[in-house]
Design a protein around this motif. Structure first.
Motif, short mmCIF file in Angstrom:
data_model
loop_
_atom_site.label_atom_id
_atom_site.label_comp_id
_atom_site.label_asym_id
_atom_site.label_seq_id
_atom_site.Cartn_x
_atom_site.Cartn_y
_atom_site.Cartn_z
N LEU A 174 0.82 -1.21 0.00
CA LEU A 174 0.00 0.00 0.00
C LEU A 174 0.85 1.26 0.00
N SER A 175 1.95 1.23 0.72
CA SER A 175 2.85 2.39 0.72
C SER A 175 3.42 2.64 -0.68
N GLN A 199 3.53 6.25 3.75
CA GLN A 199 2.84 5.55 4.84
C GLN A 199 1.81 6.47 5.50
N TRP A 200 2.14 7.74 5.62
CA TRP A 200 1.22 8.69 6.22
C TRP A 200 -0.01 8.88 5.32
N ILE A 201 0.20 8.89 4.02
CA ILE A 201 -0.92 9.00 3.08
C ILE A 201 -1.87 7.82 3.25
N VAL A 202 -1.32 6.62 3.41
CA VAL A 202 -2.16 5.43 3.65
C VAL A 202 -2.99 5.65 4.91
N ARG A 203 -2.37 6.19 5.96
CA ARG A 203 -3.10 6.45 7.21
C ARG A 203 -4.20 7.49 7.03
N VAL A 204 -3.95 8.50 6.23
CA VAL A 204 -4.98 9.52 5.97
C VAL A 204 -6.18 8.88 5.27
N VAL A 205 -5.90 8.07 4.24
CA VAL A 205 -6.99 7.40 3.52
C VAL A 205 -7.76 6.50 4.47
N LEU A 206 -7.05 5.70 5.27
CA LEU A 206 -7.73 4.81 6.22
C LEU A 206 -8.54 5.59 7.24
N SER A 207 -8.03 6.72 7.67
CA SER A 207 -8.77 7.55 8.63
C SER A 207 -10.08 8.04 8.03
#
Length: 184
Positions: free
Chosen positions: A131-132, A148-156
């Protein structure tokens, strides 16, 4: 005289036919009952094969889940790539995040999977190097931590959606876009 059973893998590439049939059965069952509520025996029965055939051609349940999710992720990636192709810099990051959220919500497998995951189940996704890499490719960033932060934003946004798409756009533009002015 004994009745002969028809071989469901006759003709063509037997392995490819088996994998396609098993993955299709898994997808159907995952959509019907959720990934966590389906076992390999049920997938094998739906595919019309033995458990041994399932393991020989696709592996166990985790391999099935990965295959089904990967297929859906590829579809989402294609949609996002088409949506962000003309953008660069922070605008590309913002559009990639918003297009990813919309595409995941529209994908039956991924939206169902996200809806049935507990808030603690995101570790698999946030730690996923796949995903990263997808996030880095789609947004144009070369910074692994940023991806990795972008993945976290999408998941959020998927886990805790805002009231509407306009509000999500405003928040991503305001808080995410500026962080990528010098990164892209």
């Amino acid at each position: 005289m004994a009745q002969q059973r028809e071989d469901w893998l006759t003709g063509g590439d037997r392995r490819a036919a088996a994998v396609a049939r098993i993955e299709s059965a898994a997808t159907e069952l995952f959509l019907e009952r959720g990934i966590d509520n389906v076992g390999v025996d049920e997938v094998a029965a739906r595919a019309g094969c033995s458990r041994a055939t399932l393991y020989r051609h696709v592996g166990g349940k985790s391999a099935l889940v990965d295959a089904v999710l990967t297929k859906s992720a590829a579809t989402v990636s294609d949609r996002v790539a088409a949506a962000v192709g003309r953008h660069t810099g922070p605008r590309r990051v913002v559009e990639a995040i918003l297009a990813s959220v919309a595409a995941i919500r529209a994908d039956p497998v991924l939206s169902r999977w996200m809806a049935t995951r507990s808030t603690g189940g995101g570790d698999y996704l946030t730690a996923s190097p796949v995903l990263s890499r997808i996030a880095a490719t789609l947004t144009g960033t070369t910074d692994d931590e940023a991806a990795q932060w972008i993945v976290r934003v999408v998941l959020s946004l998927l886990t805790w959606p805002l009231p509407d798409a306009a509000t999500e756009r405003e928040v991503v533009q305001r808080f995410v876009g500026p962080g990528f002015v010098t990164r892209c």
